[in-house]
Design an enzyme around this catalytic site. Structure first.
Site, PDB file in Angstrom:
ATOM      1  N   SER B  21       2.753 -28.721 -67.280  1.00 35.87           N
ATOM      2  CA  SER B  21       2.623 -28.920 -68.719  1.00 35.87           C
ATOM      3  C   SER B  21       3.591 -28.028 -69.500  1.00 35.87           C
ATOM      4  CB  SER B  21       1.196 -28.603 -69.161  1.00 35.87           C
ATOM      5  OG  SER B  21       1.083 -28.779 -70.555  1.00 35.87           O
ATOM      6  N   SER B  46       0.809 -29.671 -73.768  1.00 40.15           N
ATOM      7  CA  SER B  46      -0.557 -29.532 -74.278  1.00 40.15           C
ATOM      8  C   SER B  46      -0.608 -30.028 -75.716  1.00 40.15           C
ATOM      9  CB  SER B  46      -1.008 -28.072 -74.216  1.00 40.15           C
ATOM     10  OG  SER B  46      -1.184 -27.686 -72.878  1.00 40.15           O
ATOM     11  N   ASN B  70       8.259 -16.947 -72.077  1.00 37.43           N
ATOM     12  CA  ASN B  70       8.299 -17.838 -73.226  1.00 37.43           C
ATOM     13  C   ASN B  70       7.084 -17.674 -74.111  1.00 37.43           C
ATOM     14  OD1 ASN B  70       6.444 -20.433 -73.521  1.00 37.43           O
ATOM     15  ND2 ASN B  70       6.626 -19.999 -71.333  1.00 37.43           N
ATOM     16  N   GLY B  73       4.475 -21.307 -78.543  1.00 38.25           N
ATOM     17  CA  GLY B  73       3.459 -21.431 -79.593  1.00 38.25           C
ATOM     18  C   GLY B  73       2.853 -22.825 -79.653  1.00 38.25           C
ATOM     19  N   LEU B  74       2.802 -23.476 -78.498  1.00 41.64           N
ATOM     20  CA  LEU B  74       2.150 -24.787 -78.395  1.00 41.64           C
ATOM     21  C   LEU B  74       2.646 -25.821 -79.415  1.00 41.64           C
ATOM     22  CD1 LEU B  74      -1.485 -23.548 -77.664  1.00 41.64           C
ATOM     23  CD2 LEU B  74       0.013 -24.774 -76.076  1.00 41.64           C
ATOM     24  N   ASN B 126      -6.123 -26.911 -71.213  1.00 45.20           N
ATOM     25  CA  ASN B 126      -5.334 -25.684 -71.217  1.00 45.20           C
ATOM     26  C   ASN B 126      -6.186 -24.562 -71.801  1.00 45.20           C
ATOM     27  OD1 ASN B 126      -3.577 -23.607 -71.570  1.00 45.20           O
ATOM     28  ND2 ASN B 126      -2.054 -24.768 -72.741  1.00 45.20           N
ATOM     29  N   CYS B 129      -3.304 -20.488 -72.408  1.00 45.29           N
ATOM     30  CA  CYS B 129      -2.024 -20.105 -72.993  1.00 45.29           C
ATOM     31  C   CYS B 129      -2.095 -18.633 -73.383  1.00 45.29           C
ATOM     32  CB  CYS B 129      -1.712 -20.960 -74.204  1.00 45.29           C
ATOM     33  SG  CYS B 129      -0.085 -20.592 -74.863  1.00 45.29           S
ATOM     34  N   GLY B 242       3.110 -22.103 -60.320  1.00 44.75           N
ATOM     35  CA  GLY B 242       3.667 -20.778 -60.536  1.00 44.75           C
ATOM     36  C   GLY B 242       4.805 -20.481 -59.589  1.00 44.75           C
TER      37      GLY B 242
END
Ligand SMILES: Cc1cc2nc3c(=O)[nH]c(=O)nc-3n(C[C@H](O)[C@H](O)[C@H](O)COP(=O)(O)OP(=O)(O)OC[C@H]3O[C@@H](n4cnc5c(N)ncnc54)[C@H](O)[C@@H]3O)c2cc1C
Ligand SMILES: Cc1cc2nc3c(=O)[nH]c(=O)nc-3n(C[C@H](O)[C@H](O)[C@H](O)COP(=O)(O)OP(=O)(O)OC[C@H]3O[C@@H](n4cnc5c(N)ncnc54)[C@H](O)[C@@H]3O)c2cc1C
Ligand SMILES: Cc1cc2nc3c(=O)[nH]c(=O)nc-3n(C[C@H](O)[C@H](O)[C@H](O)COP(=O)(O)O)c2cc1C
Ligand SMILES: Cc1cc2nc3c(=O)[nH]c(=O)nc-3n(C[C@H](O)[C@H](O)[C@H](O)COP(=O)(O)O)c2cc1C
Ligand code: FES
Ligand code: FES
Lengths: 262, 308, 308, 262
Positions: B21, B46, B70, B73-74, B126, B129, B242
């Site tokens: 994602s 997301s 990173n 900020g969605l 999610n 975050c 990951g």
């Protein structure tokens, strides 16, 4: 050795007011770059924007037009200021053609100038058609005159050169003389017309395209343009590719990823 | 040569390599691009209730080729616009997992419901975050909230529910247990690891948001540890994420207990061709390990009888 | 050129680069070697009540030059034998911080008391070893236990008490606050990050213990984030650790809020000469930033008035 | 490309029973190695031990003596078994001297053999003094005979060669002939005697030393020996360095780091 990032903080060595709305900032940034490529310019505390390199030698430069808040602040940046630079990113113009027509609209000329200079240095004949809203906004005419086989200007208000769109000039030039390639950058509606003109003259066109950018590393999707990512597949695209894209000249993604009109 | 089909609960993917994602996830054409390049499926960016522009730039920092930080900020087009993107990906044949985020259980449930008619094969919550305040890891760090959100979504949709966890906790398996008890169909682990980059000359954090999330090879050991610990304590399938960029990396995740994996940062470091490269490495290397199916490897590094 | 002296509470070190616990820390002669090579001070191996052999090998895994995973299992000669090692380091002039670990607050207090006559300048409480069961991070993940241990040690000794925290928690600053309230003189952050390596061919974890702790450049962003978050919530000095191998790395930690740092893994990747190299880089680079003293940089990347 | 570790899993290609208590395992391990260096041998599920390379070519080998639990298990390893190998680590013998005396005690000869072979291949004259408890335990006598200028044996029980310590043989050879260097490996009490003999004859001695090892990367301090770390500063040390070390021949650190008698 260090695990530092790829960003460098550069000191602005020089600031040149190119037009009332356009400024060039020069800075030393040691990495190799090629005409067509861009860097991410970070104005600390503000934002980071993609900017084509308008000078690609050791002392590099970006030429910025006042658009929104951040570009305005970049314009206000003075000599001695510190800006973050990362890159260069993206692909480049193929400098091998011998007879080149450069069609620049507004600040779009920024990315075309170093390409034209380098092609000329390699022996190409470069003809320019540069457009602006008005004479005072004409970018890089004096810079490019010394290397131009011919230099044609056009302004929306007729204050310099042809009165009307630069695309009309390009159309005429393509009908009159033989070119191996056309390079263009400017508003997308303008570029669409240049692409059509190239088609009519059977001359391949390459256009440099702008889209929203965040990572510029092919990761975040901000710069999605059809199946491409402008940051890694562009910014320079062959005309036939651009023509095949529904979005080109019509829509782009805003910072949230929504499609909005260009 | 090993059969690469991967099963996550009732879902089958042509291979276990899903696009993670937030990578190539805003546009449906990009999702499809990852699928065409060889991904077994794709997870959407997301998506929230309203469009969000995310943080200003800089949003990324890079460390060699082993780490990215990173804080996007969605950013996302919002649930009303996004179904059109899913349609594009679905029409091209890509199985899409719809990732959603929200500040409350109710809003999560509504988003999941809104995902149902889009043709996604599962929803991924999610809960992880690491940098968006009130969205994500605050929920994912609290077993009670994880339960609440999972249960609300479980009730709202028939779609398989994947719960994506953050490694920024003392005991990730505790959160996985909470999700399992509340009806999750799978656990996705991990999201990025909280991190920070500082620019010395400017005396400030690099990312506009300050804190960000670390991804890439640097977090592979961390992701493997989480999958390992989760596998020891829950029965539902695990999707490992990951730092994956090779067939060997995938095998390590499978052996730790994952049934499928997601690939994010490697799409940038290795281009989208990473999917087909990993798939062919995986086929060869899993074959060399004598695995007929990938499920032969799932959890096989744990002591005790296999659960493949 | 910046003056490199570093102050951590009442203690002054000739430079801010301390040898981290567990590296070159079993023998007094090795501690002294790090000091002779340019470290500003040294932290002992974490010492327990009884001698401990630690885990069988393999105890380390290496990822390129950006990450190490280890599970030594806290081998140490025990508090009865170790004063002799401290004596050797002290006689050579090295300021020694005595690191200790234990399963209970009482045992921590006794170890701290036993450290007092050895000439250490401070005790560091290892509440953060990510892989030794019942020793370390179980305590360091619970604010109540952190308080208890810190308070018990605080009562038992006049030595400055440094509390070393684990990043394997949801909110590291919460633990730092607990330590501060209980009387800690400084916070050391971070210990290693929980991780796992798997050997595909052998279908087993590489480390004999299974889980281990990640160190080296890969965890620098994580350490910086922890120091940043702690600095925002406590007033006592912070000693930054994690992935430091250059002068620039040190400056980043200072800007995030650390008053001194510890260097561990870089002693292996860059040899012990790393101390003098970092010191000279630091002198130059901090000078270029216009810092007369290192304290000019401490916390300077945070918004708001400086606390230097 | 992969973020995999530096360890490789190797298949045991060959197992040779050298003496009743000593076995050589051969395996392919592609990294370059030099005589004197060691690798970490991982017996999965068991432990990982430092072992000198007794063969340093492409098909490498370690020669292991039954000591404790793990070394015994390594002895039980069969052809086809998988072992983990990392390294090589440590320094090497200087192969430039022309007249070399090699003094090996027990399994210490393992590390000396490839050094002697390579020095011989480069034209050096190599004299051997090899010791063992008894004739059947004599390591590599047949392997080294073809390259030996002279090969002298010594056994504690007199079952082969000189009846007594190999150090007595070394002493005599150093008195009788001229050597540029002495290489030695064996029990530390033996090496101390060789160092003294070298001193008397004014011939430099280099000894390979063993200590507890965990990381073998200069990180953990397990192998501390005075101001040195055997894994990165050794295992080969000049005699005068060893003689300056209080611990050499007297004490070593156990796995907890405590000093115990050797
Ligand atoms: C590869 C690349 C190279 C670029 N090179 C240059 C360059 O050399 N010189 C230069 O001045 N700019 C260049 N840009 C554009 C630049 O990055 C910014 O988008 C622009 O400066 C506006 O930013 P802003 O934040 O000030 O304005 P915003 O606040 O983002 O927007 C202000 C107004 O400008 C419009 N706008 C914003 N971005 C664009 C865009 N990309 N195209 C058309 N309209 C836009 C908005 O719709 C709005 O009306 C480049 C962009 C890309 C992707
Ligand atoms: C650089 C290096 C190279 C080595 N090369 C070889 C080699 O080529 N062949 C080989 O057989 N071994 C070699 N060793 C020794 C080997 O690593 C092990 O220490 C040995 O095999 C015993 O291990 P174990 O676990 O079986 O015995 P343990 O259970 O550890 O001990 C069994 C007995 O052996 C004694 N012992 C253990 N280690 C040593 C030691 N290092 N020196 C003296 N006595 C010891 C113990 O005190 C005990 O009495 C080397 C060691 C080092 C550091
Ligand atoms: C740029 C970027 C954006 C991301 N956005 C999201 C997101 O929107 N939702 C989410 O669940 N995870 C997001 N992630 C996390 C990834 O899905 C993935 O969990 C993480 O990056 C670790 O995988 P990798 O090392 O393969 O990248 C993002 C990661 C990156 C690098
Ligand atoms: C081999 C090894 C052993 C360690 N042992 C200890 C220890 O005994 N006590 C402790 O508090 N930290 C220990 N640590 C953690 C380090 O002190 C340090 O916090 C961590 O390695 C991060 O710093 P680095 O990236 O500079 O190595 C150890 C780390 C390593 C690599
Ligand atoms: S800007 Fe992120 S993918 Fe192009
Ligand atoms: S074995 Fe760890 S320092 Fe030598």
């Amino acid at each position: 050795m260090s695990s530092a990032g790829l960003r460098e903080v550069c000191t602005v060595l020089d600031r040149a007011q190119e037009t009332p709305s356009t400024v060039t900032l020069r800075f030393e940034y040691p990495r190799e770059a090629h005409p067509g490529q861009f860097v991410m310019v970070w104005l600390p505390g503000d934002d980071e924007l993609p900017m084509s390199l308008s000078y690609t030698g050791r002392e590099k430069g970006v030429t910025v037009k006042a658009m929104g808040e951040t570009s305005r602040r970049i314009l206000d940046t003075n000599r001695g200021a510190k800006i973050g630079i990362r890159g260069p990113y993206g692909n480049r113009f193929d400098l091998s053609p011998r007879r080149i027509l450069v069609v620049g609209g507004g600040s779009g000329t920024a990315v075309l100038a170093p390409a034209a200079e380098e092609a000329h240095a390699r022996g190409a004949a470069v003809t320019f058609a540069l457009g602006a809203t008005t004479a005072r906004e004409m970018l890089f005419a004096e810079r490019l005159r010394p290397i131009a086989t011919a230099l044609h200007l056009a302004t929306d208000d007729g204050s310099a050169g042809h009165h009307g769109y630069v695309t009309a000039v390009a159309d005429r030039l393509l009908a009159e003389a033989a070119f191996d390639v056309v390079w263009t950058c400017g508003p997308e509606v303008m570029m669409r017309k240049v692409l059509a003109a190239g088609d009519r003259a059977s001359v391949p066109v390459f256009g440099s395209v702008e889209r929203q950018m965040k990572c510029s590393l092919g990761l975040c999707d901000a710069c999605a343009l059809g199946p491409y990512h402008v940051c890694i597949d562009g910014p320079v695209f062959p005309g036939h590719v651009l023509q095949g894209l529904e979005e080109f000249g019509r829509s782009k993604r805003d910072p949230s990823g929504r499609l909005v009109p260009v | 040569m090993t059969e690469l089909r991967a099963e996550v609960g009732t879902l089958t993917f042509r291979n276990p390599l899903l696009l993670a994602s937030g990578i190539w996830g805003e546009s449906g054409r990009s999702l499809l691009g990852a699928y065409e390049a060889g991904a077994g499926g794709v997870v959407s960016k997301s998506i929230g209730t309203e469009p969000r522009t995310g943080y200003p730039n800089p949003t990324v920092e890079q460390y060699g080729d082993w780490g990215f930080l990173n804080a996007m900020g969605l950013p996302n087009p919002g649930i009303r616009a996004y179904p059109e993107e899913i349609r594009v990906a679905r029409e091209g044949g890509a199985p899409v997992v719809g990732s959603v985020f929200a500040p409350t259980a109710e809003e999560f449930a509504e988003l999941a419901k809104a995902m149902e008619p889009t043709g996604v094969c599962a929803v991924e919550l999610n809960l992880s975050c690491p940098h968006a305040k009130g969205l994500g890891s605050e929920i994912g760090q609290d077993p009670v909230l994880v339960s609440e959100v999972t249960r609300a979504v479980r009730r709202a949709t028939k779609l398989p529910v994947w719960v994506k966890l953050t490694p920024n906790v003392a005991d990730v398996a505790l959160l996985a247990e909470a999700a399992e008890r509340a009806g999750a169909d799978a656990i996705t682990a991990i999201n990025t690891v909280r991190g920070l980059a500082i620019e010395p000359t400017l005396r400030r954090p690099v990312l506009a948001n300050g804190l960000g999330g670390l991804s890439g090879p640097a977090i592979k050991p961390i992701g493997l540890a989480c999958v390992w610990q989760i596998y020891e304590r829950v029965k539902i399938p695990i999707v490992g994420v990951g730092g994956i960029r090779s067939g060997r990396d995938v095998i390590e995740y499978l052996l730790a207990g994952a049934r499928a994996v997601q690939v994010g940062t490697a799409v940038a470091t290795d281009t989208v061709r990473v999917f087909s490269r990993i798939a062919s490495e995986l086929e060869k290397e899993a074959g060399a390990l004598g695995a007929e199916r990938l499920s032969d490897l799932v959890g096989a590094a744990h002591p005790g009888p296999a659960r493949g």
